[in-house]
Enzyme design. Structure first.
Site, PDB file in Angstrom:
ATOM      1  N   GLU A 120     -60.020  58.170 -33.303  1.00 33.65           N
ATOM      2  CA  GLU A 120     -59.950  59.350 -34.152  1.00 33.65           C
ATOM      3  C   GLU A 120     -61.341  59.589 -34.692  1.00 33.65           C
ATOM      4  O   GLU A 120     -62.037  58.650 -35.081  1.00 33.65           O
ATOM      5  CB  GLU A 120     -58.964  59.140 -35.300  1.00 33.65           C
ATOM      6  CG  GLU A 120     -57.545  59.032 -34.805  1.00 33.65           C
ATOM      7  CD  GLU A 120     -56.588  58.495 -35.850  1.00 33.65           C
ATOM      8  OE1 GLU A 120     -57.046  57.948 -36.870  1.00 33.65           O
ATOM      9  OE2 GLU A 120     -55.383  58.606 -35.628  1.00 33.65           O
ATOM     10  N   TYR A 132     -68.496  60.822 -27.482  1.00 31.52           N
ATOM     11  CA  TYR A 132     -67.206  60.467 -26.909  1.00 31.52           C
ATOM     12  C   TYR A 132     -66.908  61.307 -25.665  1.00 31.52           C
ATOM     13  O   TYR A 132     -66.374  60.789 -24.674  1.00 31.52           O
ATOM     14  CB  TYR A 132     -66.097  60.592 -27.946  1.00 31.52           C
ATOM     15  CG  TYR A 132     -66.314  59.711 -29.150  1.00 31.52           C
ATOM     16  CD1 TYR A 132     -66.870  58.437 -29.024  1.00 31.52           C
ATOM     17  CD2 TYR A 132     -65.998  60.138 -30.427  1.00 31.52           C
ATOM     18  CE1 TYR A 132     -67.090  57.625 -30.121  1.00 31.52           C
ATOM     19  CE2 TYR A 132     -66.209  59.327 -31.538  1.00 31.52           C
ATOM     20  CZ  TYR A 132     -66.756  58.079 -31.379  1.00 31.52           C
ATOM     21  OH  TYR A 132     -66.971  57.281 -32.471  1.00 31.52           O
TER      22      TYR A 132
END
Length: 165
Positions: A120, A132
């Site tokens: 998250e 990411y």
């Protein structure tokens, strides 16, 4: 133009090492730098004592006074893993350390034959989201109002996943 070789920036080398309980103090220090509700040294020690939790710290080579300048903490259970936390000291950002930490986790998860890795990330953290995505994560969900800033403002968390098989 006059060149002054003694003013040339020193090339820094960094090394990764597996996290152990003795890293708890450094992890708490690094976590305080970025999180409104930082985890304590005891919370890190408790996490590191769990069989399913692992991670890596990064430190500068050749600087015995320097402690960890970044870390990643992950959990693996039943073939699925999650990043619990990751942080790099502000003065050491933009040097590829976050990528190196995440790469170490991915390598460990491949060795363990994990199927997926979740994380998250604050939807306002553009550098982390870009990292990411470069590592192959895709957004699979969103949690509105998940994070709070020091001024009380809320922002959402992007739930991201990378398949490992």
């Amino acid at each position: 133009m006059i060149r002054l070789p003694f003013l040339k920036a020193r090339q820094r080398d960094f090394a990764l090492e597996p996290l152990v309980g003795e890293h708890s103090s450094a992890l708490a220090r690094l976590h305080r730098e970025d999180f409104v509700r930082p985890w304590s040294e005891d919370e890190f020690a408790d996490l590191l004592a769990q069989d399913t939790v692992f991670g890596f710290a990064v430190r500068e080579v050749g600087n015995p006074r320097a402690g960890s300048v970044g870390f990643v903490l992950a959990r693996l259970a039943a073939g699925e893993a999650e990043i619990l936390s990751i942080a790099v000291e502000r003065m050491h950002r933009q040097q590829g350390l976050g990528w190196r930490l995440m790469d170490a986790v991915l390598r460990e998860l491949h060795r363990e034959r994990a199927e997926a890795l979740f994380l998250e990330v604050d939807e306002t953290n553009a550098p982390a989201i870009a990292l990411y995505k470069r590592l192959g994560f895709r957004q699979v969900g969103r949690r509105p109002g998940y994070y709070r800033s020091s001024d009380g403002a809320a922002s959402g968390a992007l739930v991201m996943r990378r398949d490992l098989r």
